[in-house]
Design a protein around this motif. Structure first.
Motif, mmCIF file in Angstrom:
data_model
loop_
_atom_site.group_PDB
_atom_site.id
_atom_site.type_symbol
_atom_site.label_atom_id
_atom_site.label_comp_id
_atom_site.label_asym_id
_atom_site.label_seq_id
_atom_site.Cartn_x
_atom_site.Cartn_y
_atom_site.Cartn_z
ATOM 1 N N ILE A 298 25.040 -26.376 -52.466
ATOM 2 C CA ILE A 298 25.660 -27.528 -53.142
ATOM 3 C C ILE A 298 26.725 -28.019 -52.160
ATOM 4 O O ILE A 298 27.285 -27.205 -51.428
ATOM 5 C CB ILE A 298 26.278 -27.124 -54.508
ATOM 6 N N VAL A 299 26.988 -29.329 -52.121
ATOM 7 C CA VAL A 299 27.983 -29.800 -51.150
ATOM 8 C C VAL A 299 29.381 -29.549 -51.711
ATOM 9 O O VAL A 299 29.765 -30.122 -52.723
ATOM 10 C CB VAL A 299 27.772 -31.283 -50.791
ATOM 11 N N PHE A 300 30.111 -28.625 -51.068
ATOM 12 C CA PHE A 300 31.455 -28.270 -51.494
ATOM 13 C C PHE A 300 32.458 -29.288 -50.980
ATOM 14 O O PHE A 300 32.191 -29.997 -50.005
ATOM 15 C CB PHE A 300 31.825 -26.886 -50.953
ATOM 16 N N ASP A 301 33.642 -29.336 -51.616
ATOM 17 C CA ASP A 301 34.697 -30.222 -51.116
ATOM 18 C C ASP A 301 35.609 -29.488 -50.131
ATOM 19 O O ASP A 301 36.031 -30.058 -49.140
ATOM 20 C CB ASP A 301 35.510 -30.834 -52.270
ATOM 21 N N LEU A 302 35.889 -28.216 -50.403
ATOM 22 C CA LEU A 302 36.819 -27.466 -49.551
ATOM 23 C C LEU A 302 36.098 -26.311 -48.870
ATOM 24 O O LEU A 302 35.306 -25.612 -49.500
ATOM 25 C CB LEU A 302 37.959 -26.875 -50.385
ATOM 26 N N VAL A 303 36.426 -26.086 -47.604
ATOM 27 C CA VAL A 303 35.801 -24.988 -46.872
ATOM 28 C C VAL A 303 36.204 -23.649 -47.484
ATOM 29 O O VAL A 303 35.447 -22.689 -47.442
ATOM 30 C CB VAL A 303 36.149 -25.073 -45.368
ATOM 31 N N ASP A 304 37.388 -23.601 -48.071
ATOM 32 C CA ASP A 304 37.847 -22.367 -48.717
ATOM 33 C C ASP A 304 36.842 -21.887 -49.769
ATOM 34 O O ASP A 304 36.550 -20.701 -49.881
ATOM 35 C CB ASP A 304 39.205 -22.575 -49.396
ATOM 36 N N TYR A 305 36.316 -22.836 -50.550
ATOM 37 C CA TYR A 305 35.334 -22.478 -51.576
ATOM 38 C C TYR A 305 34.005 -22.076 -50.948
ATOM 39 O O TYR A 305 33.277 -21.245 -51.482
ATOM 40 C CB TYR A 305 35.108 -23.636 -52.552
ATOM 41 N N VAL A 306 33.684 -22.685 -49.809
ATOM 42 C CA VAL A 306 32.468 -22.295 -49.085
ATOM 43 C C VAL A 306 32.569 -20.823 -48.699
ATOM 44 O O VAL A 306 31.650 -20.034 -48.938
ATOM 45 C CB VAL A 306 32.259 -23.174 -47.833
ATOM 46 N N SER A 307 33.725 -20.434 -48.133
ATOM 47 C CA SER A 307 33.909 -19.040 -47.723
ATOM 48 C C SER A 307 33.843 -18.116 -48.933
ATOM 49 O O SER A 307 33.153 -17.090 -48.899
ATOM 50 C CB SER A 307 35.262 -18.866 -47.021
ATOM 51 N N ASP A 308 34.552 -18.465 -50.014
ATOM 52 C CA ASP A 308 34.556 -17.628 -51.219
ATOM 53 C C ASP A 308 33.149 -17.429 -51.760
ATOM 54 O O ASP A 308 32.737 -16.310 -52.067
ATOM 55 C CB ASP A 308 35.392 -18.280 -52.339
ATOM 56 N N SER A 309 32.417 -18.547 -51.896
ATOM 57 C CA SER A 309 31.102 -18.436 -52.516
ATOM 58 C C SER A 309 30.128 -17.716 -51.589
ATOM 59 O O SER A 309 29.230 -17.016 -52.037
ATOM 60 C CB SER A 309 30.577 -19.813 -52.920
ATOM 61 N N ALA A 310 30.321 -17.861 -50.276
ATOM 62 C CA ALA A 310 29.444 -17.167 -49.327
ATOM 63 C C ALA A 310 29.663 -15.656 -49.404
ATOM 64 O O ALA A 310 28.724 -14.873 -49.251
ATOM 65 C CB ALA A 310 29.691 -17.672 -47.910
#
Lengths: 418, 119
Positions: A298-310
């Motif tokens: 899903i296209v995230f807004d913040l890279v922080d959430y990308v790292s968390d979800s990864a």
């Protein structure tokens, strides 16, 4: 042909791939990280502006600084790295890849994490008439030219689309001496974050034209100009409002789409809602043992959430390898009121993770809302939120205790209600 | 006097309504901020606006030809353009470590510019 055996293969070494590889490695698995370029960090390396890391590091870092934190940790870990290596196919959980040094490689992992990120929409995905001159490119391409390759791709620029990358590149181009004539947005409201309107456009008197689009481009070899036109509430051009603007650069910031060519080849089911794989609570796709992390899902807004979800994805993959993957029939998680897209969309009640985060995008801006997870008539979790906007992701995190409230029969629903 | 700002402290982007002194233009009060950072942003934005400076400099002997850099602290907003211009004439030699000082006291601000990555 070289054959590599590994516990977990991660495809893509951008922010999602780095975080997933590190988390799986921390949990004791042997990880092989496959990256098609010769650099780690993905798009972060060309996002030289600051504003990354506020959630995870409580700091305003630039993209490369954010990436560096993960790269340093990766160097100290025992993650195997395959740079310059392009994955060609995934079949029966066997990865075929190619690199100039090794030739064709076969990687046989116990689990796969897809972390290919997303791609920008291009001119061919928006309706612009006219010739095909050089000088029409995406905001990410302009960013790459200026920040990585070190040259300016034009002198007078028009930007179509008010996404964050478009506005950030408006500022960057202005500061590097490119005349930025204006940002044109088809929709009646701005696509990106309010802070970027303020610090990227207003700071430099760059005009923003809403409900206006680029209809046509002119020029043979090189772009010579564009024709902009105002649109009505149904996004139809209003006759008589056309205006021609002389420019040699048209920058497109018209949206991002998860990159799932490989996922499709692997037989993974794609969700029409997110344009990414259909995922369960462990971030596993419809193919057992294949997981997805970050903007590929899903296209995230913040890279922080990308790292968390990864990291959550990596934990799911590790549980799968350890034989702790849930096996119950998945419950659907339904996107309810004002939820435009949602991740994940399936939940299995025998999930054993400590917590579970839902990530959502809204359809429209609303103030003083409640984000509520329901099962039938029962409210399982509800939180207040001051404001929701389409440009910003909404999250709802369930603790282990919250998760025990979920019963195995009825679908779950998430609503964002006033 | 009243003026409207958007807080840039985080992605939430609160709309701030700021009261300033009619005569001196200096900050008096703010509303609309969801957290404490909003009030310090508003005061700073009215009295002495600041921005981080991010740009690139040339690098020799690395896999890329440009090195991303960032100011160690926010610069006075009025110095930003001059600071970015000053980056254009800088060339460094690889290897560079993240955090290495690339330029000292940029645009007379007393603030250093550092490498944003190792290269």
């Amino acid at each position: 042909m070289k054959v590599i055996e590994t516990d977990i293969a991660v495809i893509g070494a951008g922010p999602a791939g780095l975080a997933a590889a590190l988390e799986a490695s921390r949990l004791g698995k042997h990880v092989t990280l496959i990256e098609r370029s010769d650099d780690l960090g993905g798009i972060l390396q060309q996002c030289i502006h600051d504003g990354f890391g506020l959630v995870r590091f409580k700091k305003q870092l630039s993209g490369p600084q954010y990436a560096e934190r993960f790269i340093e940790e990766l160097k100290a870990s025992d993650v195997s790295l395959l740079l310059d290596t392009t994955v060609l196919s995934i079949e029966n959980k066997v990865i075929r890849a190619v690199s100039p040094r090794e030739g064709v490689l076969e990687i046989r992992p116990g689990a796969i994490v897809l972390a290919m990120g997303c791609r920008e929409r291009t001119r061919s995905q928006v309706e612009i008439y006219g010739t095909r001159p050089s000088g029409v490119m995406t905001a990410g391409t302009v960013q790459r030219y200026i920040n990585l390759e070190g040259y300016l791709p034009g002198r007078r620029a028009v930007i179509l689309g008010s996404g964050d990358i478009g506005m950030i590149m408006a500022r960057r181009m202005h500061l590097e001496g490119i005349e930025v004539l204006g940002v044109y947005e088809l929709m009646p409201e701005v696509g990106g974050l309010a802070r970027n309107v303020y610090q990227c456009l207003i700071d430099y008197d760059i005009p923003l034209h809403l409900s206006t689009t680029v209809k046509e481009v002119f020029g043979n070899e090189r772009l010579e100009g564009v024709r902009v036109v105002k649109v009505d509430e149904n996004r139809r051009p209003i006759e008589g409002t056309e205006e021609d603007i002389a420019c040699d650069l048209l920058v497109l910031s018209v949206g991002l789409i998860p990159e799932n060519e490989l996922s499709r080849k692997a037989g993974v089911l794609i969700s029409p809602m997110t344009q990414g794989p259909v995922l369960d609570e462990s971030m596993m796709t419809s193919v057992p043992g294949i997981f997805a992390a970050g903007n590929v899902s899903i296209v995230f807004d913040l890279v922080d959430y990308v790292s968390d979800s990864a990291e959550a994805t990596a934990r799911g993959a590790v549980r799968y390898l350890d034989g702790q993957a849930p096996s119950a029939e998945p419950l659907d998680v339904i996107a309810g009121e004002n939820v435009a897209s949602l991740l994940p969309t399936q939940y299995r009640v025998d999930y054993v993770g400590d917590e579970l985060s839902f990530y959502m995008r809204v359809r429209k801006m609303e103030s003083n809302v409640r984000v509520t997870l329901r099962q039938g008539k029962r409210v399982l979790k509800s939180k207040k939120q001051l404001v929701v906007r389409p440009a910003e992701m909404v999250t709802l995190t369930l603790s282990r205790e919250d998760l025990t409230l979920i019963e195995p029969d009825t679908p779950l629903e998430i609503h964002i209600e006033t | 006097m009243e003026s409207k700002l958007i807080c840039i402290s985080c992605p939430r982007g609160c709309e701030l309504l700021v009261q300033t002194d009619e005569r001196t233009g200096s900050f008096i009060s703010v509303e609309g901020n969801a957290c404490i950072r909003g009030s310090s942003f508003a005061a700073a934005e009215i009295n002495h606006p600041e921005r981080m400076m991010t740009s690139v400099v040339s690098i020799r002997g690395a896999k890329h030809c440009m090195l991303p850099v960032i100011s160690r602290r926010p610069l006075p907003k009025g110095k930003l353009a001059e600071a970015v211009r000053a980056m254009r004439s800088i060339t460094v030699e690889a290897p560079v470590k993240e955090g290495d000082v690339i330029a000292e006291d940029i645009a007379g601000t007393g603030i250093d510019v550092i490498a944003a990555r190792s290269l």
